[in-house]
Scaffold this motif. Structure first.
Motif, mmCIF file in Angstrom:
data_model
loop_
_atom_site.group_PDB
_atom_site.id
_atom_site.type_symbol
_atom_site.label_atom_id
_atom_site.label_comp_id
_atom_site.label_asym_id
_atom_site.label_seq_id
_atom_site.Cartn_x
_atom_site.Cartn_y
_atom_site.Cartn_z
ATOM 1 N N CYS A 34 -68.982 40.170 53.614
ATOM 2 C CA CYS A 34 -67.533 40.338 53.655
ATOM 3 C C CYS A 34 -67.104 41.784 53.884
ATOM 4 N N GLY A 35 -67.936 42.748 53.518
ATOM 5 C CA GLY A 35 -67.576 44.151 53.652
ATOM 6 C C GLY A 35 -66.540 44.604 52.647
ATOM 7 N N MET A 36 -66.258 43.767 51.637
ATOM 8 C CA MET A 36 -65.235 44.086 50.646
ATOM 9 C C MET A 36 -65.739 43.926 49.205
ATOM 10 N N GLY A 37 -67.034 43.737 49.023
ATOM 11 C CA GLY A 37 -67.573 43.618 47.672
ATOM 12 C C GLY A 37 -67.325 42.283 47.005
ATOM 13 N N GLU A 38 -67.037 41.263 47.776
ATOM 14 C CA GLU A 38 -66.721 39.956 47.210
ATOM 15 C C GLU A 38 -67.880 38.963 47.250
ATOM 16 N N CYS A 39 -68.806 39.121 48.212
ATOM 17 C CA CYS A 39 -69.812 38.072 48.410
ATOM 18 C C CYS A 39 -71.158 38.364 47.749
ATOM 19 N N GLY A 40 -71.487 39.634 47.532
ATOM 20 C CA GLY A 40 -72.726 39.994 46.860
ATOM 21 C C GLY A 40 -73.957 40.051 47.740
ATOM 22 N N SER A 41 -73.841 39.775 49.015
ATOM 23 C CA SER A 41 -75.036 39.749 49.868
ATOM 24 C C SER A 41 -75.616 41.149 50.107
ATOM 25 N N CYS A 42 -74.861 42.186 49.792
ATOM 26 C CA CYS A 42 -75.337 43.555 49.977
ATOM 27 C C CYS A 42 -75.713 44.221 48.658
ATOM 28 N N THR A 43 -75.885 43.437 47.599
ATOM 29 C CA THR A 43 -76.140 43.989 46.270
ATOM 30 C C THR A 43 -77.445 44.771 46.214
ATOM 31 N N VAL A 44 -77.366 45.950 45.618
ATOM 32 C CA VAL A 44 -78.524 46.795 45.317
ATOM 33 C C VAL A 44 -78.382 47.237 43.865
ATOM 34 N N LEU A 45 -79.431 47.805 43.317
ATOM 35 C CA LEU A 45 -79.334 48.402 41.992
ATOM 36 C C LEU A 45 -79.093 49.896 42.159
ATOM 37 N N ILE A 46 -78.103 50.399 41.476
ATOM 38 C CA ILE A 46 -77.867 51.837 41.410
ATOM 39 C C ILE A 46 -77.985 52.214 39.944
ATOM 40 N N ASP A 47 -79.012 53.005 39.658
ATOM 41 C CA ASP A 47 -79.331 53.368 38.278
ATOM 42 C C ASP A 47 -79.435 52.134 37.386
ATOM 43 N N GLY A 48 -80.055 51.082 37.926
ATOM 44 C CA GLY A 48 -80.331 49.863 37.176
ATOM 45 C C GLY A 48 -79.210 48.850 37.124
#
Length: 145
Positions: A34-48
């Protein structure tokens, strides 16, 4: 910034983390949905912590530790999660899988035996249109034991 345990040179500070991962580093496991933080397909861990990489600029990450799905795949929990998702038929198209693996890894690192409510809360930022969450939570239950 470190990505998957390796120090990387930061690009221009206004570069989206998702673009840097995919275009510059060739880490294409994180997807742009989505490019808007709604779908979660781009999720990474940042500082856990699970974060949508489409919402983060690399300039915000000078001292951060970023872990992508590729980094989780190298951790003992990664293959177990992937195997559980496959065995429980919890993946179909695969578009959401990376974000779900990353979110689930963060959850299981924090709580080795989460209850249903914790699993649902951890996955609420990840949209899966193919499989549904029953199969995904079954897979997580099989990993936590």
């Amino acid at each position: 910034m470190k990505i998957n345990g390796h120090v990387v040179t930061s690009p221009e500070p206004d570069t989206r983390l998702l673009d840097y991962l995919r275009d510059d580093l060739g880490l294409t496991g994180s997807k742009e949905g989505c490019g808007m933080g709604e779908c979660g397909s781009c999720t990474v861990l940042i500082d856990g912590r699970p974060v949508c990489s489409c919402l983060v600029l690399t300039g915000q990450l000078a001292e951060a530790e970023v872990v992508t799905v590729e980094g989780i795949a190298e951790h003992p929990l990664g293959p177990a999660l992937q195997d559980a998702l496959i065995k429980n038929q919890a993946v179909q198209c695969g578009f959401c899988t990376a974000g779900i693996v990353v979110s689930a890894a963060a959850l299981l690192a924090e709580d080795a035996d989460p209850d249903e409510d914790r699993m649902h809360a951890a996955l609420e930022g990840n949209i899966c249109r193919c499989t549904g969450y029953g199969a995904i939570t079954r897979a997580l239950r099989s990993v936590r034991r």
